[in-house]
Design an enzyme around this catalytic site. Structure first.
Site, PDB file in Angstrom:
ATOM      1  N   HIS A 122       0.831  -1.203   0.000  1.00  0.00           N
ATOM      2  CA  HIS A 122       0.000   0.000   0.000  1.00  0.00           C
ATOM      3  C   HIS A 122       0.867   1.256   0.000  1.00  0.00           C
ATOM      4  O   HIS A 122       1.788   1.369   0.789  1.00  0.00           O
ATOM      5  CB  HIS A 122      -0.883  -0.009   1.257  1.00  0.00           C
ATOM      6  CG  HIS A 122      -1.983   1.003   1.225  1.00  0.00           C
ATOM      7  ND1 HIS A 122      -1.838   2.278   1.727  1.00  0.00           N
ATOM      8  CD2 HIS A 122      -3.246   0.921   0.760  1.00  0.00           C
ATOM      9  CE1 HIS A 122      -2.979   2.946   1.570  1.00  0.00           C
ATOM     10  NE2 HIS A 122      -3.849   2.151   0.985  1.00  0.00           N
ATOM     11  N   SER A 146      -5.037  -3.178  -5.955  1.00  0.00           N
ATOM     12  CA  SER A 146      -5.181  -3.221  -4.499  1.00  0.00           C
ATOM     13  C   SER A 146      -6.084  -4.398  -4.169  1.00  0.00           C
ATOM     14  O   SER A 146      -6.629  -5.031  -5.073  1.00  0.00           O
ATOM     15  CB  SER A 146      -5.762  -1.903  -3.980  1.00  0.00           C
ATOM     16  OG  SER A 146      -6.917  -1.522  -4.694  1.00  0.00           O
ATOM     17  N   ASP A 180      -6.983  12.214  -9.514  1.00  0.00           N
ATOM     18  CA  ASP A 180      -6.602  11.139  -8.578  1.00  0.00           C
ATOM     19  C   ASP A 180      -7.894  10.476  -8.138  1.00  0.00           C
ATOM     20  O   ASP A 180      -8.676  11.066  -7.407  1.00  0.00           O
ATOM     21  CB  ASP A 180      -5.860  11.708  -7.368  1.00  0.00           C
ATOM     22  CG  ASP A 180      -5.401  10.603  -6.421  1.00  0.00           C
ATOM     23  OD1 ASP A 180      -5.436   9.418  -6.811  1.00  0.00           O
ATOM     24  OD2 ASP A 180      -4.996  10.927  -5.284  1.00  0.00           O
ATOM     25  N   MET A 181      -8.108   9.265  -8.604  1.00  0.00           N
ATOM     26  CA  MET A 181      -9.417   8.645  -8.385  1.00  0.00           C
ATOM     27  C   MET A 181      -9.321   7.141  -8.226  1.00  0.00           C
ATOM     28  O   MET A 181      -8.528   6.476  -8.886  1.00  0.00           O
ATOM     29  CB  MET A 181     -10.323   8.952  -9.579  1.00  0.00           C
ATOM     30  CG  MET A 181      -9.681   8.677 -10.925  1.00  0.00           C
ATOM     31  SD  MET A 181     -10.833   8.855 -12.310  1.00  0.00           S
ATOM     32  CE  MET A 181     -11.566   7.214 -12.326  1.00  0.00           C
ATOM     33  N   ALA A 182     -10.130   6.624  -7.321  1.00  0.00           N
ATOM     34  CA  ALA A 182     -10.367   5.187  -7.290  1.00  0.00           C
ATOM     35  C   ALA A 182     -11.279   4.858  -8.467  1.00  0.00           C
ATOM     36  O   ALA A 182     -12.058   5.703  -8.913  1.00  0.00           O
ATOM     37  CB  ALA A 182     -11.039   4.790  -5.985  1.00  0.00           C
ATOM     38  N   LYS A 232     -18.222   0.758 -17.891  1.00  0.00           N
ATOM     39  CA  LYS A 232     -17.023   1.462 -18.365  1.00  0.00           C
ATOM     40  C   LYS A 232     -15.966   1.539 -17.259  1.00  0.00           C
ATOM     41  O   LYS A 232     -14.791   1.242 -17.480  1.00  0.00           O
ATOM     42  CB  LYS A 232     -17.385   2.860 -18.856  1.00  0.00           C
ATOM     43  CG  LYS A 232     -18.280   2.831 -20.093  1.00  0.00           C
ATOM     44  CD  LYS A 232     -18.503   4.216 -20.688  1.00  0.00           C
ATOM     45  CE  LYS A 232     -19.400   4.106 -21.917  1.00  0.00           C
ATOM     46  NZ  LYS A 232     -19.481   5.343 -22.691  1.00  0.00           N
ATOM     47  N   GLY A 314      -8.221  18.127  -9.095  1.00  0.00           N
ATOM     48  CA  GLY A 314      -7.162  18.561  -8.193  1.00  0.00           C
ATOM     49  C   GLY A 314      -7.410  19.907  -7.550  1.00  0.00           C
ATOM     50  O   GLY A 314      -6.740  20.282  -6.584  1.00  0.00           O
TER      51      GLY A 314
END
Lengths: 358, 358
Positions: A122, A146, A180-182, A232, A314
């Site tokens: 991690h 992950s 920045d994204m999951a 998607k 951001g």
């Protein structure tokens, strides 16, 4: 967001606390500083799910040597534009920083690069690494897999991780673009935090173990997150696992070790760093001027109904950072307790003993 | 899907018709064949929005020399791992195929590559190019910007194109993974097709010019598409425009020429091709075996409520292709009329004159 027991902490004091604790479990000072910086920066940016709330599990895994405090990182394969590294189960931040530096050196040489990592762990907030490219006038790309928390579209069993994606793009006068994204609707850390706080989660974030949608964070932890954007987002999550996991020879899908539940094995997370040297494609000033123009145009578009402002990737995080650098970092009671317990366990100065603005 | 006036066409007959027509507007036979192949393959795969329905506008733009039938494609900048090409306003398929071939040659040399294109035009279905990497044991990546139809998250004015993304990943015995998606909820071509057929569109695909959600395809054409997955999809769309548009020096955002509405200027679309030579990272058989294992595992996951099967990216398209290769390609009356008119205008044999299975 705040409740009666939330307290505000000075960022540099918090960073010192984390660094001291990490050194107690044998991390070299430089690496301890790096991890502390990554966690506190996430808190500053408002990404509390990837902040100092992770300290307790990091310390536990380092203690058990599931995370290797002194990894010997090796390069397994290499060309002028790519490399594959073995992270030797080191802290993700340490391994990924090395990989991004290598990616930028290769992009300097060849224009573009990819550096993959197997046997990593991690690494905190994904943007921490993509953003390293910003002051080199490069576009930075960071992908990671992950442990399985997300049900592939059409199924009800966790198979993918939240498999995050970050891209950082330098600009001129405007704020840099930092996506920045999951690839889940929400980050797993947000579910953990909601469960800790006893808060509910929005409908559409997760399903329970029966496959029913739920707003109960505790039930969601037993079920699965949903991928963002339906099929998607599910497809993008799969591609990230292919690039970060299968291509690097790291674990993938449900074989990636669960940070919290598997306290017997290293995680073997896979990560992929990319860099693009903008100057190889066109003049850097020309590029930055165009970026600025685009940003200004998008910011000035009429808003949709119910929206106060058009935000760029951001932008909210930078606003959070400016505010929290002044106001301090708010932490909930569970995180405060964790840090306090670690402090007494390892004989490290706790907040109350720290000088102000240290 | 079918109605009384839908007719089924033999794929190779349709391809011959398109190729003959394109040669009438001065395309070299090889390039005409390529474009015909791209359109008919899209129809076969069930992606009718990117099929022969585009013939009329392609012919019109070639006729007006807004698309250059005989482009002189030049390489402006180059390293062992990247290149920037000027497409000289050639047909997108012709330019992008050259760029993907160059990207694969560079990936062969350096392991990874990116080849950007400026001054390109509409290139049909994005997967056509990423899939070129499959039989080279490479991962193929294709990004493109396109004329503004999508409102950035938070706004109500089209600024981004549908900015598609395709990634193709080779496998062993299982079907290849072929992600091919617009970064809007739906492809613009689907709205055009629905409007032509007088069909409504699902709620959530688009807003009208007042910023209200709409199911009326004709009103949606005057408004904006919504990005997939809210702010995350909007962010990915922006990044695609940065990589395909701003980095290459092509047009970007609202400056990309509208394929249909701007009949005075070349489009100057930007496209980006990437290739990753899998064998540089790990043994190709080992990689393919892992891909197969992952695919089998995902296919055998229990389905979510209301789902009959878990589909992987590209799987439905391959099933469509197998069916349509036998049954023929169904075309709606508007497309049939377009093709029939073009046939008589250019003196090319129409369907009724074509021998069966030609």
């Amino acid at each position: 967001m705040s409740d009666q027991s939330t307290k505000f902490f000075n960022p540099s004091g918090l960073k010192r606390l984390c660094s001291d604790l990490l050194q107690k479990v044998k991390l070299p000072p430089k690496d301890a500083e790096l991890i502390a910086e990554s966690l506190v920066q996430a808190n500053l940016r408002g990404v509390d799910s990837h902040g100092v709330a992770r300290m307790a599990i990091y310390i536990e895994r380092l203690n058990k040597r599931l995370t290797n405090p002194k990894p010997r990182i090796t390069i397994l394969r290499e060309t002028s534009a790519m490399a594959l590294a073995d992270g030797d189960n080191g802290s993700g931040q340490v391994v990924a920083k090395m990989a991004m530096e290598l990616a930028m050196a290769k992009a300097k040489e060849s224009g573009v690069s990819l550096v993959g990592i197997r046997n990593s762990t991690h690494f905190g907030a994904t943007a921490f690494f993509s953003m390293m490219a910003l002051d080199k006038d490069m576009i930075g790309i960071t992908l990671a897999n992950s442990y399985a928390t997300v049900a592939p579209w059409g199924s009800r069993i966790p198979y993918f991780g939240t498999n995050p994606l970050s891209v950082a793009v330098p600009t001129g006068r405007e704020l840099p673009i930092v996506l920045d994204m999951a690839t889940s609707v929400a980050a797993w850390g947000k579910i953990i935090l909601a469960a800790q706080k006893g808060e509910s989660i929005p409908l559409g974030w997760a399903i329970d173990s029966d496959g029913d949608v739920t707003t109960d964070a505790a039930r969601a932890l037993q079920g699965a997150l949903l991928p963002f954007g339906g099929p998607k987002g599910s497809g993008i999550s799969l591609i990230i696992d292919v690039l970060a996991g299968l291509l690097t020879g790291a674990n993938y899908g449900p074989y990636v070790g669960d940070l919290y539940k598997d306290l017997a094995n290293p995680q073997n997370v896979g990560q992929m760093m990319g860099a693009i040297d903008i100057g190889r494609f066109r003049g850097i000033n020309e590029f930055k001027n165009r970026m600025d123009a685009m940003i200004r145009e998008i910011k000035s578009l009429p808003t949709a109904k119910g929206m106060s402002e058009v935000f760029l990737p951001g932008e909210i995080e930078i606003r959070n950072q400016r505010r929290r650098e002044k106001e301090g970092i708010p932490l909930p009671p569970t995180t405060i307790n964790d840090l306090q317990n670690l402090s007494s366990e390892y004989g490290v100065l706790w907040w109350d003993d720290l000088p102000p603005n240290s």
